[in-house]
Design a protein around this motif. Sequence first.
Motif, PDB file in Angstrom:
ATOM      1  N   GLY A   4      15.563 -23.837 -74.563  1.00 51.83           N
ATOM      2  CA  GLY A   4      15.187 -24.256 -73.216  1.00 51.83           C
ATOM      3  C   GLY A   4      14.279 -23.274 -72.517  1.00 51.83           C
ATOM      4  N   LEU A   5      13.838 -23.646 -71.325  1.00 53.48           N
ATOM      5  CA  LEU A   5      13.064 -22.726 -70.499  1.00 53.48           C
ATOM      6  C   LEU A   5      13.985 -21.622 -69.976  1.00 53.48           C
ATOM      7  N   ILE A   6      13.366 -20.507 -69.596  1.00 54.93           N
ATOM      8  CA  ILE A   6      14.106 -19.344 -69.130  1.00 54.93           C
ATOM      9  C   ILE A   6      14.006 -19.247 -67.610  1.00 54.93           C
ATOM     10  N   ASN A  34       8.912 -27.127 -73.146  1.00 55.54           N
ATOM     11  CA  ASN A  34      10.103 -27.691 -72.515  1.00 55.54           C
ATOM     12  C   ASN A  34       9.801 -28.144 -71.096  1.00 55.54           C
ATOM     13  N   THR A  35      10.617 -29.076 -70.626  1.00 57.14           N
ATOM     14  CA  THR A  35      10.530 -29.568 -69.252  1.00 57.14           C
ATOM     15  C   THR A  35      11.872 -29.381 -68.559  1.00 57.14           C
ATOM     16  N   ASP A  94      18.858 -18.987 -70.327  1.00 56.59           N
ATOM     17  CA  ASP A  94      18.237 -20.001 -71.178  1.00 56.59           C
ATOM     18  C   ASP A  94      18.883 -21.324 -70.792  1.00 56.59           C
ATOM     19  N   LEU A  95      18.096 -22.238 -70.232  1.00 61.73           N
ATOM     20  CA  LEU A  95      18.648 -23.466 -69.653  1.00 61.73           C
ATOM     21  C   LEU A  95      19.074 -24.507 -70.674  1.00 61.73           C
ATOM     22  N   ASP A  96      18.979 -24.183 -71.955  1.00 64.24           N
ATOM     23  CA  ASP A  96      19.511 -25.063 -73.004  1.00 64.24           C
ATOM     24  C   ASP A  96      20.341 -24.202 -73.948  1.00 64.24           C
ATOM     25  N   GLY A  97      21.649 -24.235 -73.759  1.00 69.58           N
ATOM     26  CA  GLY A  97      22.551 -23.397 -74.546  1.00 69.58           C
ATOM     27  C   GLY A  97      22.674 -23.855 -75.986  1.00 69.58           C
ATOM     28  N   GLN A 143      17.905 -28.616 -64.620  1.00 70.28           N
ATOM     29  CA  GLN A 143      18.335 -29.414 -65.764  1.00 70.28           C
ATOM     30  C   GLN A 143      17.235 -29.450 -66.814  1.00 70.28           C
ATOM     31  N   ASN A 144      17.439 -28.742 -67.918  1.00 66.98           N
ATOM     32  CA  ASN A 144      16.478 -28.794 -69.024  1.00 66.98           C
ATOM     33  C   ASN A 144      16.586 -30.160 -69.688  1.00 66.98           C
TER      34      ASN A 144
END
Length: 209
Positions: free
Chosen positions: A162-164, A112-113, A74-77, A154-155
């Motif tokens: 975040g994106l996976i 998300n981007t 998950d790019l946003d912890g 980079q989310n």
Amino acid sequence: MKVRHFLFVALVCMMFSQAVQAATIFSDNFNGENGGTGVLNYAGFSKWTVSNGAVDLIGNGFFDFFPGSGLSVDLDGTMLKAGQFSSIPIALANNTYMIQFSLGGSHRLQTNTVQVSFGSLYNESFTLAADAPLTVITRFITVGGPTSASLTFQNEDGDNIGLILDDVSVSSVPETASITLLALGLAGVGVLRMRMRATQTVSALRYQR
């Protein structure tokens, strides 16, 4: 003769199929991380660094948004700031390379981007809806000479959603010469088949006489 032709065709096909296969120089599916167990705010990756924020290691029953896919990132912890997720430097030569990775939606009601870059060689952003499936993304780049670069994700959001990311790889693509050789090899196989058919036709005519 038929056996010899068959063996030759098989050998040619094997040689040229190997010649055009891309050679993987970097890959990671994250399944070996943390003993196969997901964890929040994970930073112990063997091939990646996390900076300026956090990412989560998820899957295998822990926030398992894509069951059966093993572990993913998950790019946003869970620090209200998405971490910059960068691979170790990857050595590159004068060649064409294929970059592949899978991105999936957050599965938490939010679009998300993610900005993806490979040093100065490649830069692109991807926006996915929350319910987007894991999708394989493939890109090709050409490198003009020896260098090295890190693949970075980079989310853009910083709200723990975040994106996976999963199944990342970089592979060298065969040179044009290899592809040309493949075409020549296939042409040779075609000629052999034509000769075999001609021989069979002549034999059939002789038998009829």
